[in-house]
Design a protein around this motif. Structure first.
Motif, PDB file in Angstrom:
ATOM      1  N   ALA B 204       0.831  -1.203   0.000  1.00  0.00           N
ATOM      2  CA  ALA B 204       0.000   0.000   0.000  1.00  0.00           C
ATOM      3  C   ALA B 204       0.866   1.254   0.000  1.00  0.00           C
ATOM      4  O   ALA B 204       0.578   2.237  -0.703  1.00  0.00           O
ATOM      5  CB  ALA B 204      -0.917  -0.002   1.218  1.00  0.00           C
ATOM      6  N   ILE B 205       1.941   1.226   0.793  1.00  0.00           N
ATOM      7  CA  ILE B 205       2.800   2.412   0.867  1.00  0.00           C
ATOM      8  C   ILE B 205       3.520   2.638  -0.461  1.00  0.00           C
ATOM      9  O   ILE B 205       3.564   3.756  -0.992  1.00  0.00           O
ATOM     10  CB  ILE B 205       3.798   2.271   2.044  1.00  0.00           C
ATOM     11  CG1 ILE B 205       3.020   2.399   3.359  1.00  0.00           C
ATOM     12  CG2 ILE B 205       4.887   3.330   1.965  1.00  0.00           C
ATOM     13  CD1 ILE B 205       3.775   1.934   4.573  1.00  0.00           C
ATOM     14  N   VAL B 206       4.044   1.548  -1.020  1.00  0.00           N
ATOM     15  CA  VAL B 206       4.705   1.673  -2.329  1.00  0.00           C
ATOM     16  C   VAL B 206       3.712   2.194  -3.370  1.00  0.00           C
ATOM     17  O   VAL B 206       4.025   3.091  -4.171  1.00  0.00           O
ATOM     18  CB  VAL B 206       5.291   0.313  -2.777  1.00  0.00           C
ATOM     19  CG1 VAL B 206       5.750   0.368  -4.227  1.00  0.00           C
ATOM     20  CG2 VAL B 206       6.451  -0.082  -1.874  1.00  0.00           C
ATOM     21  N   GLY B 207       2.501   1.647  -3.328  1.00  0.00           N
ATOM     22  CA  GLY B 207       1.476   2.080  -4.271  1.00  0.00           C
ATOM     23  C   GLY B 207       1.172   3.560  -4.127  1.00  0.00           C
ATOM     24  O   GLY B 207       1.084   4.294  -5.121  1.00  0.00           O
ATOM     25  N   SER B 208       1.029   4.022  -2.884  1.00  0.00           N
ATOM     26  CA  SER B 208       0.732   5.440  -2.650  1.00  0.00           C
ATOM     27  C   SER B 208       1.869   6.316  -3.157  1.00  0.00           C
ATOM     28  O   SER B 208       1.640   7.336  -3.817  1.00  0.00           O
ATOM     29  CB  SER B 208       0.527   5.697  -1.161  1.00  0.00           C
ATOM     30  OG  SER B 208      -0.550   4.922  -0.692  1.00  0.00           O
ATOM     31  N   LEU B 209       3.079   5.913  -2.834  1.00  0.00           N
ATOM     32  CA  LEU B 209       4.235   6.695  -3.295  1.00  0.00           C
ATOM     33  C   LEU B 209       4.276   6.731  -4.819  1.00  0.00           C
ATOM     34  O   LEU B 209       4.583   7.763  -5.420  1.00  0.00           O
ATOM     35  CB  LEU B 209       5.538   6.106  -2.738  1.00  0.00           C
ATOM     36  CG  LEU B 209       5.726   6.274  -1.226  1.00  0.00           C
ATOM     37  CD1 LEU B 209       7.020   5.610  -0.768  1.00  0.00           C
ATOM     38  CD2 LEU B 209       5.716   7.751  -0.843  1.00  0.00           C
TER      39      LEU B 209
END
Ligand SMILES: Nc1ncnc2c1ncn2[C@@H]1O[C@H](COP(=O)(O)OP(=O)(O)O)[C@@H](O)[C@H]1O
Ligand SMILES: [Mg+2]
Lengths: 273, 440
Positions: B204-209
């Protein structure tokens, strides 16, 4: 026309193209010099588009020889033609309707980033520049060209040829779909390209356009060239006579001339489309 | 001329008044995609209401996603096939053939012919690579016949549908085969076959970034050339909504816990004393969903950022123009079918892993669901039109209907009736919209 003495940019000799039994182009020879505009005229189905497709690689000839700057070349497909800087604006425009203007201008020759992905920014930038010359009010760079007006689509098709530094430019009825203002823009463009030393084949049904822009005029009739003649050495009436009768003025008999001038019976070709 | 005259005044007055369509178009969001997303949410919420709030639970949604992933993976490729004015009816049979190949590779061929026993390292990966190669070869052969020999794709792939399904039987001599490599089985997305809570947060964090980076990059690019950019409020809203959606989905997926039995076993094996109420291990994203996300990202990249994708769309929009532009259109078509074959191998891996083996009818009728997904997702048979995210959404709209109906107690004939009607309605709605919206 001092150019006539130099080596021709393009020399097409004894070109033949047949569709089944139909000889659409029958033993045609024609040449073009740098900075020269040849007006190619003739009735519907005379073979003008087919002759030009033989040069643009869209439909290679069955036989005949093509030389570019004196060198014998084989043009088997549009890619080959582009290698020799031959660009063609087709009568049908040949645009991918579902793609935007930059995508169409660069179709087949996309600019890429160092990772091999398309560089949309650079392509839009270049398209904005070239469209600025052709149609300064054009703003719809992100829309599919399907949603553009006829004149805008035409400008996109022309931009594609102009951007890639054509040396030999084929324009198949470039003003057929245009209004008066756009037509005069295209005329200005042709004059400008001519001064840049580009050789242009201009197919047109508008005899005034042809006389206005061309250096020489080639008349086609039933797949053959009736005559290629300097604009300064002929008249619109003579050219029209050749388009309709397929004969040089001196070969036309009195009877034919009389028929031509009989009202209501004129075999004038359909010049509209 | 006519369409510019009618289109210009329609757009102009829309700007000052606030409208959803106006805001979306200012933000350059695909109106159709947005509508599909709303439809999907409406379907899920609708079933939740009908089932008194028991439907919208993480475990149900995870199951739904795993069941839909196989078809959705294929739909991303079918979009390109249909955009390029072709069809592929052989995908279901090819999935069946490759699934059977995986099963035979791991139970028989790898150990018995190549001497790779159960403990041979990366056996699952070798099987997967061979399956992908198989898919590519089948795709290349069909693509070659279509593009270079000139047999219509409908005919070639109909032949493929029949003969490849027959080949499945020949491969296994009519038997079902089971017993896959344990690592390979994880691709099926059981509780163990999921990436767990921590990795889900990481995704999720990678996706948001990635969402933020993409927006910033695009804005920079447009600034670099001095092009008009989206209004700042739009950029920030898109980024915020995107990140929230990604993080929300991760939180939702992490609300799904291992079944009690499996958790207890895990606790015993790892010497953990179970807290009262049992050990709660977050399941997170199942592998099929992770694979689908990766496939969607890669396929979208291919379709929109690479020349290959541009050529596919150009060919679909106007084959003659593509040819005259010097595009090697035949080779482009072959590449599409190779890609479709590779996607069949990926889908087959998910299917085989879920079954821990393969049967004769794995992938049966997939071609119909896949084509339906692409078409519901906005792909047009006229060519040149269709998006990959749209097709994935289309697959999930269809899957949500089927799963929701099953959950509510309707059997598969009813599900098929609804699926068929929705398919026609979706395309009819599209046709109506296009006519009304002009620019046909
Ligand atoms: N693709 C084709 N297939 C068959 N016949 C064609 C094709 N293109 C042109 N022709 C025929 O060739 C002749 C010349 O056509 P064309 O070159 O388009 O004429 P023009 O451009 O002078 O109007 C016509 O008789 C036309 O019907
Ligand atoms: Mg023509």
């Amino acid at each position: 026309m001092a150019v006539a003495e130099s080596e021709p940019l393009v020399e097409m000799s004894h070109i033949r193209v047949a569709f089944g039994g139909v000889h659409a182009v029958d033993d045609v020879s024609i040449n073009l010099h740098a900075g020269e505009v040849i007006g190619l005229v003739g009735g519907n189905g005379a073979g003008k588009s087919t002759l030009m497709k033989a040069l643009s690689g869209a439909h290679p000839p069955n036989s005949g020889e093509i030389r570019v700057e004196g060198r014998r070349v084989t043009i088997a497909n549009p890619r080959d033609a582009k290698l020799y800087n031959i660009e063609c604006i087709y009568q049908t425009l040949a645009l991918a309707d579902n793609i935007d203007a930059p995508g169409n201008v660069f179709l087949g020759r996309e600019l890429t980033t160092m990772w091999g992905s398309m560089d949309d920014g650079a392509m839009e930038d270049a398209t904005r520049k070239v469209m600025g010359r052709l149609n300064p009010n054009f703003k719809r760079f992100a829309q599919a060209v399907k949603s553009l007006s006829g004149g805008q689509r035409q400008a996109v098709a022309i931009a594609r040829a102009v951007h890639f530094n054509a040396r030999i430019l084929i324009m198949d009825e470039p003003t057929a779909a245009l209004g008066p203002a756009e037509t005069s823009q295209v005329r200005d463009l042709i004059r400008q390209l001519k001064t840049e030393g580009i050789g242009i084949f201009l197919i047109s049904h508008d005899i005034h356009d042809v006389f206005d822009l061309s250096d020489r005029i080639s008349v086609m009739y039933h797949g053959r060239i009736v005559d290629t003649i300097k604009k300064t050495e002929t008249t619109a009436d003579d050219v029209l006579g050749m388009i309709i009768l397929g004969k040089k003025p001196e070969q036309v008999t009195q009877k034919e001339l009389a028929e031509l001038q009989l009202p209501g019976q004129s075999p004038a070709p359909n010049l509209a489309s | 001329m006519a369409d510019i005259a009618s289109a210009a005044p329609r757009q102009a007055p829309a700007a000052p008044r606030f409208s959803i369509r106006g805001a979306l178009s200012a933000a350059e969001i695909d109106f159709r995609l947005f509508g599909m997303l709303l439809a999907l949410v409406a379907i899920l919420v609708g079933f939740n209401v009908v089932n008194e709030g028991t439907f919208l639970r993480p475990e149900n949604m995870t199951t739904l996603a795993v069941q839909g992933a196989g078809v959705a993976v294929l739909a991303t490729g079918m979009v390109l096939v249909i955009v390029a004015r072709n069809i592929d009816l052989s995908v279901g049979s090819l999935v069946g053939f490759i699934a059977m190949s995986y099963a035979l590779l791991m139970t028989n061929w790898l150990p018995n012919i190549l001497g790779m026993g159960d403990d041979f390292p990366f056996r699952w990966l070798i099987a997967l690579a061979l399956g992908v190669g198989l898919g590519a070869v089948f795709g290349a052969v069909q693509g070659f016949i279509i593009a270079y020999v000139g047999v219509p794709s409908f005919v070639v792939t109909l032949g493929g549908l029949l003969s490849i399904r027959g080949a499945v039987w020949v491969l296994s001599q009519g038997a079902a085969v089971s017993g896959l490599d344990p690592t390979f089985q994880l691709l099926g997305g059981s509780a163990q076959g999921s990436i767990g809570g921590t990795l889900t947060w990481a995704v999720a964090i990678v996706g948001s970034l990635a969402i933020i980076a993409l927006i910033v990059y695009n804005r920079r690019q447009r600034r670099r050339f001095g092009f008009p950019v989206r209004p700042m409020w739009a950029e920030v809203t898109i980024a915020a909504v995107g990140c929230l959606a990604v993080i929300g989905l991760a939180a939702f997926a992490n609300g799904n816990y291992w079944p009690v039995g499996a958790a207890t076993r895990y606790a015993q094996e790892h010497g953990i004393t179970e807290p009262p109420g049992g050990l709660k291990i977050a399941v997170g994203l199942p592998w099929p969903v992770v694979i689908l996300i990766a496939v969607t990202v890669v396929m979208t990249f291919l379709a929109t950022r690479r020349r290959f994708g541009r050529y596919v769309y150009a060919y679909g929009g106007n084959p003659e123009a593509a040819e005259l532009a010097g595009i090697n259109t035949r080779w482009t078509v072959v590449k599409i079918y190779i890609l479709m074959g590779v996607l069949c191998a990926i889908s087959a891996a998910i299917a085989a892993a879920r079954l821990n083996g393969s049967t004769l009818d794995v992938g049966q009728s997939y071609e119909l669901y896949v084509i339906a997904a692409a078409v519901v997702g906005g792909t047009s048979f006229a060519g040149g039109i269709g998006t990959i995210p749209g097709a994935v959404l289309g697959a999930f709209v269809m899957q949500a209907l089927a799963y929701g109906l099953a959950y509510t107690g309707y059997n598969s004939p009813i599900q098929n009736i609804v699926a068929g009607i929705v398919l026609v309605l979706a395309v009819g709605f599209d046709a109506y919209n296009r006519r009304r919206g002009g620019g046909s």
